[in-house]
Design an enzyme around this catalytic site. Structure first.
Site, PDB file in Angstrom:
ATOM      1  CD  GLN A 102      -2.694  -1.404   2.429  1.00  0.00           C
ATOM      2  OE1 GLN A 102      -2.659  -0.414   3.318  1.00  0.00           O
ATOM      3  NE2 GLN A 102      -3.084  -2.458   2.780  1.00  0.00           N
ATOM      4  CG  HIS A 168      -3.421  -0.623   7.854  1.00  0.00           C
ATOM      5  ND1 HIS A 168      -3.936  -1.088   8.824  1.00  0.00           N
ATOM      6  CD2 HIS A 168      -4.096  -1.522   6.616  1.00  0.00           C
ATOM      7  CE1 HIS A 168      -4.936  -2.320   8.477  1.00  0.00           C
ATOM      8  NE2 HIS A 168      -5.001  -2.142   7.222  1.00  0.00           N
ATOM      9  CD  GLU A 261     -15.221   2.698  12.754  1.00  0.00           C
ATOM     10  OE1 GLU A 261     -15.238   1.700  13.705  1.00  0.00           O
ATOM     11  OE2 GLU A 261     -14.316   3.741  13.190  1.00  0.00           O
ATOM     12  CE1 TYR A 271     -14.551   9.293  16.194  1.00  0.00           C
ATOM     13  CE2 TYR A 271     -12.284  10.205  16.963  1.00  0.00           C
ATOM     14  CZ  TYR A 271     -13.644  10.321  16.635  1.00  0.00           C
ATOM     15  OH  TYR A 271     -14.126  11.657  16.541  1.00  0.00           O
ATOM     16  CE1 TYR A 282      -9.833  -8.684   6.805  1.00  0.00           C
ATOM     17  CE2 TYR A 282      -7.872  -7.860   8.037  1.00  0.00           C
ATOM     18  CZ  TYR A 282      -8.763  -7.595   7.197  1.00  0.00           C
ATOM     19  OH  TYR A 282      -9.214  -6.612   6.306  1.00  0.00           O
TER      20      TYR A 282
END
Length: 388
Positions: A102, A168, A261, A271, A282
């Site tokens: 990513q 991430h 979300e 949060y 997972y």
């Protein structure tokens, strides 16, 4: 608020169940290029026009004044596309990036002062002690004729600490409506627990001055160091961040298996990740759902199965007048554009427009048209205008 989240989440699940049964991964899927629109799209409120294609697109930003478009590719390429001719040049002076998983070249945004000084901000992934991490820098865009380059590039902010792995990073950029503050999403790097540790800036949203320093008045200012950057924490992988016309800061965030979300971001709020989530680990491991009184901020809306929200636009134009102030979310595994009606800090009715391709980025052009970037594997740049 938790009850509201569960109600909206249930509605969302029903709407998107037909779109995806997969997890909220951020890896591009391969396969044949699908049509720009799906069968039955004649009832959509927009028409779709393909205007360009890219190999590994990640983000885009329209430039004030000219309306020219900057497009990033994860491989480290930055394009400048002329608003009038559609011709584009590759921008020189782009920093070296770690292009893996990513990671790579990420977000791009014109500074609040762009029309005066040509400054842009961009994010990317770099290597260093401990592994890799996201950074945010700024430079002056020098464009003229058939060339363009970044000048005087400087790094303003880094994820701390660097860790192994290539997931991430988040690294989305937003500016406060008054143009005085820089907000950056910082993913928890698939580590989980750092999102609850306020001595680092992983799993958080940071609020900085335009020079990259911790902004005065931040919730943990008195602790100093990295903690003084934090605006909110307990985030997983926040890939959408934008202020609404009324000044509310909204964020979209990938959950684990389910539990994606849409959040209202408030200073000093936690949060919940990885302590609570409306999704599951997972492999079937259970995580407690958001619940009233648990001390964590619950989402305004959530999705299960996942749609993998990869981007967020809060629309502020006139071309789609009925959508002004609403959220438009690019869904990756959901392969859709998701419209969510927003009213203040509440999320209401949703519409899901199945495009048949992973939507990486959503932005609003100066004329109010809506532009989409599809992910690697299709890579189309699409322009949406009102149907009919």
């Amino acid at each position: 608020m938790a009850h509201l989240a569960r109600t909206l989440g249930g509605l969302a699940a029903g709407l998107v169940a037909a779109l995806t049964a997969g997890c909220s991964g951020d890896t591009a899927a391969s396969g044949a290029l699908g049509p720009a629109t799906a069968e039955g799209d004649r009832d959509w409120p927009f028409a779709v026009e393909e205007v360009d294609r890219y190999d590994e697109p990640w983000a885009m930003a329209f430039l004030p004044g000219s309306g020219d478009l900057l497009v990033t590719e994860r491989s480290g390429v930055l394009h400048l596309r002329d608003a009038d001719t559609g011709e584009q040049v590759e921008v020189g002076g782009v920093p070296e990036v770690v292009d893996a998983g990513q990671g790579g070249l990420g977000d791009v945004a014109p500074a609040p002062t762009f029309e005066q000084d040509g400054t842009i901000y961009l994010s990317w992934v770099e290597a260093g002690d401990g592994g890799t991490g996201a950074v945010v820098g700024r430079a002056r865009l020098d464009a003229g004729g058939s060339s363009a380059s970044l000048e005087d590039l400087e790094v303003l902010w880094r994820q701390v600490p660097k860790v192994e792995g290539d997931g991430h990073f988040s690294h989305r950029i937003a500016f406060s409506p008054d143009g005085q503050h820089l907000f950056v999403t910082s993913g928890e790097r698939q580590q989980g627990s750092p999102a609850q540790d306020t001595s680092n800036n992983l799993g958080s949203i940071v609020r900085l001055t335009l020079d990259g320093d911790p902004a005065p008045g931040n919730p943990l200012e008195d602790r100093g160091g990295v903690s003084a950057e934090l605006w909110s924490w307990g985030h997983r992988n926040a890939l959408g961040l934008q202020f609404a016309p009324d000044g509310t800061l909204w964020e979209t965030e990938m959950g684990p298996e389910g539990g994606d979300e849409l959040n209202v971001i408030e200073p000093g709020s936690n949060y919940g990740w990885p302590e609570v989530s409306n999704g599951s680990d997972y492999g079937g491991g259970e995580i407690p759902d958001h619940a009233e009184g648990d001390g964590f901020a619950a989402p305004a809306a959530w999705w299960n199965p996942s749609i993998s929200p990869g981007s967020l636009l809060v629309y502020d134009g006139e071309m789609f007048a009925d959508w002004r102030g609403d959220a438009l979310i690019g869904a990756l595994s959901g392969e859709a554009l998701v419209h969510v009606d927003l009213d203040g800090t509440s999320a209401g009715e949703q519409q899901v427009y199945d495009l048949g391709q992973r939507v990486r980025a959503v932005d609003e052009a100066p004329d109010g048209s809506i532009w989409l970037l599809e992910d690697e594997g299709s890579g189309r740049l699409l322009r949406l205008t009102p149907a009919g």
